[in-house]
Design a protein around this motif. Structure first.
Motif, PDB file in Angstrom:
ATOM      1  N   PRO A 162      46.866  51.707 -13.599  1.00 30.75           N
ATOM      2  CA  PRO A 162      47.928  51.002 -12.879  1.00 30.75           C
ATOM      3  C   PRO A 162      49.290  51.677 -13.001  1.00 30.75           C
ATOM      4  O   PRO A 162      50.050  51.752 -12.032  1.00 30.75           O
ATOM      5  CB  PRO A 162      47.948  49.617 -13.533  1.00 30.75           C
ATOM      6  CG  PRO A 162      46.571  49.426 -14.051  1.00 30.75           C
ATOM      7  CD  PRO A 162      46.117  50.799 -14.472  1.00 30.75           C
ATOM      8  N   GLU A 163      49.615  52.187 -14.164  1.00 30.09           N
ATOM      9  CA  GLU A 163      50.911  52.816 -14.380  1.00 30.09           C
ATOM     10  C   GLU A 163      51.100  54.055 -13.492  1.00 30.09           C
ATOM     11  O   GLU A 163      52.217  54.382 -13.109  1.00 30.09           O
ATOM     12  CB  GLU A 163      51.088  53.189 -15.858  1.00 30.09           C
ATOM     13  CG  GLU A 163      51.157  52.004 -16.797  1.00 30.09           C
ATOM     14  CD  GLU A 163      49.803  51.345 -17.075  1.00 30.09           C
ATOM     15  OE1 GLU A 163      49.808  50.173 -17.473  1.00 30.09           O
ATOM     16  OE2 GLU A 163      48.750  51.989 -16.883  1.00 30.09           O
ATOM     17  N   ARG A 164      50.019  54.718 -13.158  1.00 29.14           N
ATOM     18  CA  ARG A 164      50.102  55.910 -12.295  1.00 29.14           C
ATOM     19  C   ARG A 164      50.545  55.523 -10.880  1.00 29.14           C
ATOM     20  O   ARG A 164      51.309  56.242 -10.240  1.00 29.14           O
ATOM     21  CB  ARG A 164      48.755  56.630 -12.267  1.00 29.14           C
ATOM     22  CG  ARG A 164      48.721  57.844 -11.370  1.00 29.14           C
ATOM     23  CD  ARG A 164      49.622  58.966 -11.895  1.00 29.14           C
ATOM     24  NE  ARG A 164      49.620  60.041 -10.927  1.00 29.14           N
ATOM     25  CZ  ARG A 164      50.653  60.373 -10.165  1.00 29.14           C
ATOM     26  NH1 ARG A 164      51.799  59.760 -10.295  1.00 29.14           N
ATOM     27  NH2 ARG A 164      50.567  61.342  -9.284  1.00 29.14           N
ATOM     28  N   PHE A 165      50.073  54.373 -10.392  1.00 31.26           N
ATOM     29  CA  PHE A 165      50.517  53.893  -9.086  1.00 31.26           C
ATOM     30  C   PHE A 165      52.025  53.660  -9.094  1.00 31.26           C
ATOM     31  O   PHE A 165      52.728  54.054  -8.171  1.00 31.26           O
ATOM     32  CB  PHE A 165      49.818  52.570  -8.730  1.00 31.26           C
ATOM     33  CG  PHE A 165      48.411  52.741  -8.245  1.00 31.26           C
ATOM     34  CD1 PHE A 165      48.146  53.085  -6.928  1.00 31.26           C
ATOM     35  CD2 PHE A 165      47.348  52.538  -9.100  1.00 31.26           C
ATOM     36  CE1 PHE A 165      46.851  53.229  -6.473  1.00 31.26           C
ATOM     37  CE2 PHE A 165      46.047  52.682  -8.654  1.00 31.26           C
ATOM     38  CZ  PHE A 165      45.793  53.033  -7.337  1.00 31.26           C
ATOM     39  N   VAL A 223      47.596  46.386 -11.204  1.00 28.24           N
ATOM     40  CA  VAL A 223      48.579  47.241 -10.536  1.00 28.24           C
ATOM     41  C   VAL A 223      49.809  46.413 -10.161  1.00 28.24           C
ATOM     42  O   VAL A 223      50.950  46.845 -10.360  1.00 28.24           O
ATOM     43  CB  VAL A 223      47.976  47.919  -9.285  1.00 28.24           C
ATOM     44  CG1 VAL A 223      49.039  48.683  -8.508  1.00 28.24           C
ATOM     45  CG2 VAL A 223      46.842  48.852  -9.689  1.00 28.24           C
ATOM     46  N   ILE A 224      49.595  45.215  -9.650  1.00 25.73           N
ATOM     47  CA  ILE A 224      50.711  44.334  -9.291  1.00 25.73           C
ATOM     48  C   ILE A 224      51.528  43.987 -10.525  1.00 25.73           C
ATOM     49  O   ILE A 224      52.760  44.017 -10.504  1.00 25.73           O
ATOM     50  CB  ILE A 224      50.194  43.064  -8.583  1.00 25.73           C
ATOM     51  CG1 ILE A 224      49.574  43.442  -7.239  1.00 25.73           C
ATOM     52  CG2 ILE A 224      51.305  42.045  -8.405  1.00 25.73           C
ATOM     53  CD1 ILE A 224      48.752  42.346  -6.611  1.00 25.73           C
ATOM     54  N   THR A 225      50.853  43.675 -11.615  1.00 25.99           N
ATOM     55  CA  THR A 225      51.544  43.353 -12.869  1.00 25.99           C
ATOM     56  C   THR A 225      52.369  44.545 -13.347  1.00 25.99           C
ATOM     57  O   THR A 225      53.515  44.384 -13.764  1.00 25.99           O
ATOM     58  CB  THR A 225      50.531  42.931 -13.944  1.00 25.99           C
ATOM     59  OG1 THR A 225      49.819  41.782 -13.474  1.00 25.99           O
ATOM     60  CG2 THR A 225      51.204  42.614 -15.260  1.00 25.99           C
ATOM     61  N   ALA A 226      51.796  45.740 -13.270  1.00 24.11           N
ATOM     62  CA  ALA A 226      52.521  46.946 -13.695  1.00 24.11           C
ATOM     63  C   ALA A 226      53.730  47.185 -12.797  1.00 24.11           C
ATOM     64  O   ALA A 226      54.788  47.602 -13.275  1.00 24.11           O
ATOM     65  CB  ALA A 226      51.595  48.160 -13.663  1.00 24.11           C
ATOM     66  N   TRP A 227      53.619  46.913 -11.505  1.00 24.23           N
ATOM     67  CA  TRP A 227      54.735  47.101 -10.570  1.00 24.23           C
ATOM     68  C   TRP A 227      55.874  46.139 -10.890  1.00 24.23           C
ATOM     69  O   TRP A 227      57.034  46.502 -10.818  1.00 24.23           O
ATOM     70  CB  TRP A 227      54.246  46.895  -9.146  1.00 24.23           C
ATOM     71  CG  TRP A 227      55.331  47.023  -8.131  1.00 24.23           C
ATOM     72  CD1 TRP A 227      55.954  46.010  -7.469  1.00 24.23           C
ATOM     73  CD2 TRP A 227      55.950  48.227  -7.672  1.00 24.23           C
ATOM     74  NE1 TRP A 227      56.909  46.512  -6.623  1.00 24.23           N
ATOM     75  CE2 TRP A 227      56.929  47.871  -6.723  1.00 24.23           C
ATOM     76  CE3 TRP A 227      55.762  49.570  -7.971  1.00 24.23           C
ATOM     77  CZ2 TRP A 227      57.719  48.821  -6.082  1.00 24.23           C
ATOM     78  CZ3 TRP A 227      56.544  50.504  -7.320  1.00 24.23           C
ATOM     79  CH2 TRP A 227      57.515  50.126  -6.387  1.00 24.23           C
ATOM     80  N   ARG A 228      55.528  44.922 -11.256  1.00 24.00           N
ATOM     81  CA  ARG A 228      56.543  43.902 -11.541  1.00 24.00           C
ATOM     82  C   ARG A 228      57.158  44.048 -12.927  1.00 24.00           C
ATOM     83  O   ARG A 228      58.202  43.465 -13.201  1.00 24.00           O
ATOM     84  CB  ARG A 228      55.931  42.510 -11.399  1.00 24.00           C
ATOM     85  CG  ARG A 228      55.601  42.176  -9.975  1.00 24.00           C
ATOM     86  CD  ARG A 228      54.989  40.814  -9.872  1.00 24.00           C
ATOM     87  NE  ARG A 228      54.802  40.440  -8.491  1.00 24.00           N
ATOM     88  CZ  ARG A 228      54.051  39.441  -8.091  1.00 24.00           C
ATOM     89  NH1 ARG A 228      53.426  38.689  -8.989  1.00 24.00           N
ATOM     90  NH2 ARG A 228      53.916  39.172  -6.815  1.00 24.00           N
ATOM     91  N   ARG A 229      56.526  44.788 -13.809  1.00 24.53           N
ATOM     92  CA  ARG A 229      57.016  44.968 -15.181  1.00 24.53           C
ATOM     93  C   ARG A 229      58.352  45.708 -15.152  1.00 24.53           C
ATOM     94  O   ARG A 229      58.494  46.694 -14.431  1.00 24.53           O
ATOM     95  CB  ARG A 229      55.979  45.775 -15.967  1.00 24.53           C
ATOM     96  CG  ARG A 229      56.219  45.840 -17.441  1.00 24.53           C
ATOM     97  CD  ARG A 229      55.088  46.560 -18.171  1.00 24.53           C
ATOM     98  NE  ARG A 229      53.821  45.894 -17.943  1.00 24.53           N
ATOM     99  CZ  ARG A 229      52.689  46.543 -17.641  1.00 24.53           C
ATOM    100  NH1 ARG A 229      52.655  47.850 -17.537  1.00 24.53           N
ATOM    101  NH2 ARG A 229      51.575  45.871 -17.451  1.00 24.53           N
ATOM    102  N   SER A 275      62.033  49.201 -18.414  1.00 21.58           N
ATOM    103  CA  SER A 275      62.184  49.413 -19.851  1.00 21.58           C
ATOM    104  C   SER A 275      60.886  49.164 -20.599  1.00 21.58           C
ATOM    105  O   SER A 275      60.664  49.732 -21.653  1.00 21.58           O
ATOM    106  CB  SER A 275      63.279  48.501 -20.408  1.00 21.58           C
ATOM    107  OG  SER A 275      62.956  47.140 -20.173  1.00 21.58           O
ATOM    108  N   ALA A 276      59.997  48.339 -20.043  1.00 18.20           N
ATOM    109  CA  ALA A 276      58.725  48.037 -20.709  1.00 18.20           C
ATOM    110  C   ALA A 276      57.713  49.145 -20.505  1.00 18.20           C
ATOM    111  O   ALA A 276      56.731  49.219 -21.234  1.00 18.20           O
ATOM    112  CB  ALA A 276      58.165  46.727 -20.178  1.00 18.20           C
ATOM    113  N   THR A 277      57.922  50.041 -19.527  1.00 17.85           N
ATOM    114  CA  THR A 277      56.956  51.099 -19.263  1.00 17.85           C
ATOM    115  C   THR A 277      57.360  52.429 -19.858  1.00 17.85           C
ATOM    116  O   THR A 277      56.601  53.368 -19.829  1.00 17.85           O
ATOM    117  CB  THR A 277      56.765  51.270 -17.740  1.00 17.85           C
ATOM    118  OG1 THR A 277      58.014  51.593 -17.153  1.00 17.85           O
ATOM    119  CG2 THR A 277      56.184  50.028 -17.117  1.00 17.85           C
TER     120      THR A 277
END
Length: 64
Positions: free
Chosen positions: A18-21, A49-55, A58-60
């Motif tokens: 997901p982080e790659r997207f 993927v949606i969760t990673a996009w909304r994060r 700073s959290a990534t």
């Protein structure tokens, strides 16, 4: 179909974390992430993927 409609498409391949997207979309200034799932078992990863996009960004970031 999207390319035919005038969209620029970047194919990241299969089994992409997901982080790659998120990295690809933000790195290229994209506002849309399109996902495809041919099997119902793979659709559950779309939520990740949606969760990673909304994060928040700073959290990534990797911790030093």
């Amino acid at each position: 179909m999207l390319e035919g409609g005038g969209f620029k498409v970047t194919d990241l391949g299969v089994d992409v974390p997901p982080e790659r997207f998120v990295e690809a979309a933000k790195g290229e200034g994209r506002t849309i992430i399109a996902l495809s799932a041919l099997l119902t078992t793979t659709m559950t990863m779309m939520k990740n993927v949606i969760t990673a996009w909304r994060r928040p960004a700073s959290a990534t970031r990797p911790r030093s």
